[in-house]
Motif scaffolding. Structure first.
Motif, mmCIF file in Angstrom:
data_model
loop_
_atom_site.group_PDB
_atom_site.id
_atom_site.type_symbol
_atom_site.label_atom_id
_atom_site.label_comp_id
_atom_site.label_asym_id
_atom_site.label_seq_id
_atom_site.Cartn_x
_atom_site.Cartn_y
_atom_site.Cartn_z
ATOM 1 N N ASP A 131 0.923 -1.294 -0.085
ATOM 2 C CA ASP A 131 0.044 0.142 0.135
ATOM 3 C C ASP A 131 0.827 1.292 -0.198
ATOM 4 O O ASP A 131 0.347 2.389 -0.381
ATOM 5 N N LEU A 132 1.961 1.140 0.456
ATOM 6 C CA LEU A 132 2.992 2.314 0.624
ATOM 7 C C LEU A 132 3.829 2.557 -0.646
ATOM 8 O O LEU A 132 4.311 3.586 -1.054
ATOM 9 N N TYR A 133 3.494 1.830 -1.820
ATOM 10 C CA TYR A 133 4.467 1.873 -2.743
ATOM 11 C C TYR A 133 3.821 2.858 -3.956
ATOM 12 O O TYR A 133 4.430 3.328 -4.682
ATOM 13 N N ASP A 134 2.545 3.265 -3.727
ATOM 14 C CA ASP A 134 1.758 4.124 -4.372
ATOM 15 C C ASP A 134 1.882 5.532 -3.437
ATOM 16 O O ASP A 134 1.035 5.749 -2.622
ATOM 17 N N ALA A 135 2.820 6.265 -3.544
ATOM 18 C CA ALA A 135 2.978 7.323 -2.523
ATOM 19 C C ALA A 135 1.900 8.453 -2.307
ATOM 20 O O ALA A 135 1.348 8.573 -1.528
ATOM 21 N N GLU A 136 1.236 8.589 -3.629
ATOM 22 C CA GLU A 136 0.105 9.556 -3.701
ATOM 23 C C GLU A 136 -1.075 9.150 -2.924
ATOM 24 O O GLU A 136 -1.790 9.810 -2.112
ATOM 25 N N ARG A 137 -1.486 7.887 -3.557
ATOM 26 C CA ARG A 137 -2.605 7.105 -2.827
ATOM 27 C C ARG A 137 -2.465 6.970 -1.242
ATOM 28 O O ARG A 137 -3.520 7.053 -0.692
ATOM 29 N N ALA A 138 -1.077 6.480 -0.874
ATOM 30 C CA ALA A 138 -0.918 6.294 0.473
ATOM 31 C C ALA A 138 -1.239 7.471 1.437
ATOM 32 O O ALA A 138 -1.868 7.618 2.372
ATOM 33 N N ALA A 139 -0.632 8.740 0.766
ATOM 34 C CA ALA A 139 -0.719 9.686 1.291
ATOM 35 C C ALA A 139 -2.408 10.448 1.613
ATOM 36 O O ALA A 139 -2.707 11.012 2.301
ATOM 37 N N ALA A 140 -2.925 10.175 0.325
ATOM 38 C CA ALA A 140 -4.590 10.230 0.525
ATOM 39 C C ALA A 140 -5.255 9.702 1.497
ATOM 40 O O ALA A 140 -5.995 10.206 2.328
ATOM 41 N N ARG A 141 -4.890 8.419 1.791
ATOM 42 C CA ARG A 141 -5.537 7.757 2.823
ATOM 43 C C ARG A 141 -5.226 8.391 4.192
ATOM 44 O O ARG A 141 -5.906 8.452 5.165
ATOM 45 N N MET A 142 -3.987 8.627 4.281
ATOM 46 C CA MET A 142 -3.229 9.241 5.724
ATOM 47 C C MET A 142 -4.213 10.545 6.055
ATOM 48 O O MET A 142 -4.439 10.833 6.977
ATOM 49 N N ALA A 143 -4.061 11.384 4.947
ATOM 50 C CA ALA A 143 -5.218 12.691 4.999
ATOM 51 C C ALA A 143 -6.545 12.528 5.360
ATOM 52 O O ALA A 143 -6.857 13.368 6.177
ATOM 53 N N ALA A 144 -7.013 11.349 5.265
ATOM 54 C CA ALA A 144 -8.338 10.999 5.548
ATOM 55 C C ALA A 144 -8.408 10.794 6.880
ATOM 56 O O ALA A 144 -9.849 10.682 7.508
ATOM 57 N N GLN A 145 -7.654 10.022 7.634
ATOM 58 C CA GLN A 145 -7.653 9.335 8.920
ATOM 59 C C GLN A 145 -7.792 10.545 9.923
ATOM 60 O O GLN A 145 -7.368 11.628 9.749
ATOM 61 N N ALA A 146 -8.409 10.125 11.077
ATOM 62 C CA ALA A 146 -8.394 10.634 12.208
ATOM 63 C C ALA A 146 -6.962 10.381 12.859
ATOM 64 O O ALA A 146 -6.582 9.123 12.871
ATOM 65 N N PRO A 147 -6.521 11.347 13.870
ATOM 66 C CA PRO A 147 -5.329 11.050 14.523
ATOM 67 C C PRO A 147 -5.456 9.932 15.754
ATOM 68 O O PRO A 147 -6.265 9.739 16.098
ATOM 69 N N TRP A 148 -4.434 9.248 15.760
ATOM 70 C CA TRP A 148 -4.453 8.058 16.879
ATOM 71 C C TRP A 148 -4.285 8.723 18.351
ATOM 72 O O TRP A 148 -4.360 7.787 19.216
#
Length: 377
Positions: A131-148
């Motif tokens: 999942d990390l190999y597509d940097a842009e897609r992975a970053a989009a997932r991180m942007a959508a997340q709530a902080p832990w």
């Protein structure tokens, strides 16, 4: 037996013997080590083997995956944009990357990404390394997340996603990928043999990573929803992945930089030596603005973070002097240390990974010997 190659000032004969002994004993497989004092390279040695079968020597042009030492180059890239007035470390990330405001992160400042305090230290499960190999897609997932955890209240090591967050920020501000920025603005101008990932033409000179014993984390005891478990399973790190084509083709700005001690020292000595045109003194001072000091929520040990780099924390790393030093290292023991008081840079890269994430007995011994010599001079 593989004899060390390269040169060192006579004062560092003990350091050379120490590294040679580790190669002879098998503690090291292959390694390179550089000591730079204000631009004078006092040690530049390499030796051992690229492969566990010991069929190919580690030579002057060997490179290796340096794991989280990569983070120091990524942090430098971000600070260069700060220096140019294009990024403000105190501004919200969302000013530059609006999607990051999702799930209550609208006020998280840029410095939180650089100091591992953002609350976003991995991907929400389920997650696999690919999942990390597509940097842009992975970053989009991180942007959508709530902080832990509540951003800014503690550090939680951004083990595999540090470069995804900062890489996306750099792309939004500069227009280039992190890979391109490092190549065109850092490695190229400094003539440093360092890349994010590795172009196929270089694969034949990459040293094979030898994985360490399993990480010493009791994930069950930590709790499945703890930042530690969520980070270390979001996704799980696989050391052997560094030897694959897919890893080398990816942009993982927190973990898949390829270089050697010489190239990493050439890049990061810019900080030890006052910026050298890449950073102003004011921007270098930002590195030493403490952002977190306490038990890291992911690594479970006391750490001290400035903006982009670790700062001395003698409880955890007693061999790093408590002075104007910034540093970090990679899984298995690689390290880069910048001592601004002495204008000293120490760089060590290797392929046989030692246990643990922060430093190793080997890196501790090398740095201790280096400081013994430097402080006696």
């Amino acid at each position: 037996m593989a004899e060390l190659q390269g040169t060192q000032d006579d004062r560092f004969d003990g350091l050379r013997r120490l590294l040679q002994a580790n190669l002879d004993s098998g503690e090291e497989l292959g390694a390179s080590l550089v000591v730079d004092l204000d631009g004078e390279v006092l040690v530049d040695v390499w030796g051992g083997f690229r492969d566990p079968a010991r069929t190919t020597a580690w030579d002057e042009h060997t490179i290796v995956n340096v794991w989280s030492t990569t983070k120091t180059v990524t942090a430098l890239a971000a600070l260069m944009l700060v220096d140019r007035g294009l990024l403000d470390v105190d501004a919200p990330v969302a000013r530059y990357w609006p999607d990051f405001a999702a799930a209550g992160k609208q006020d998280v400042p840029v410095r939180a990404l650089l100091a591992h305090t953002s609350g976003v230290s991995g991907l929400d499960r389920p997650a696999v390394l690919e999942d990390l190999y597509d940097a842009e897609r992975a970053a989009a997932r991180m942007a959508a997340q709530a902080p832990w955890w509540e951003p800014g209240t503690a550090s939680g090591y951004h083990a595999l996603n540090f470069g995804h967050l900062l890489g996306e920020l750099i792309r939004r501000v500069d227009g280039r990928t992190l890979t391109a920025f490092v190549a065109e603005e850092i490695a190229g101008p400094l003539d440093a043999d360092f890349t994010l990932g590795a172009p196929e033409k270089d694969w034949g000179r990459i040293a094979e990573v030898v994985p360490p014993p399993p990480l010493p984390f009791d994930l069950e005891a930590a709790g499945l929803e703890s930042p530690m478990v969520r980070t270390l399973t979001g996704p799980p790190a696989e050391a052997a992945a560094a030897n694959t084509d897919a890893w080398r083709r990816a942009e993982i700005g927190g973990a898949n930089g390829h270089g050697n001690a010489r190239s990493v020292a050439r890049i990061l000595s810019t900080i030890s030596r006052g910026g050298r045109g890449l950073l102003s003194p004011a921007t270098i001072d930002l590195i030493f603005r403490e952002q977190a000091h306490g038990v890291d929520l992911v690594l479970g040990v006391p750490l001290r973070w400035g903006i982009g780099f670790g700062l001395p924390e003698t409880t955890t790393l007693p061999y790093i002097p408590d002075r104007r030093i910034c540093f970090w290292g990679g899984w298995g023991g690689s390290m880069i240390v910048m001592d601004l008081d002495r204008r000293l840079t120490v760089s060590y890269m290797m392929n046989r990974m030692a246990p643990g994430i922060i430093g190793s007995d080997r890196s501790a011994a090398y740095l201790t010997e280096i400081y013994r010599v430097v402080e006696a001079s």
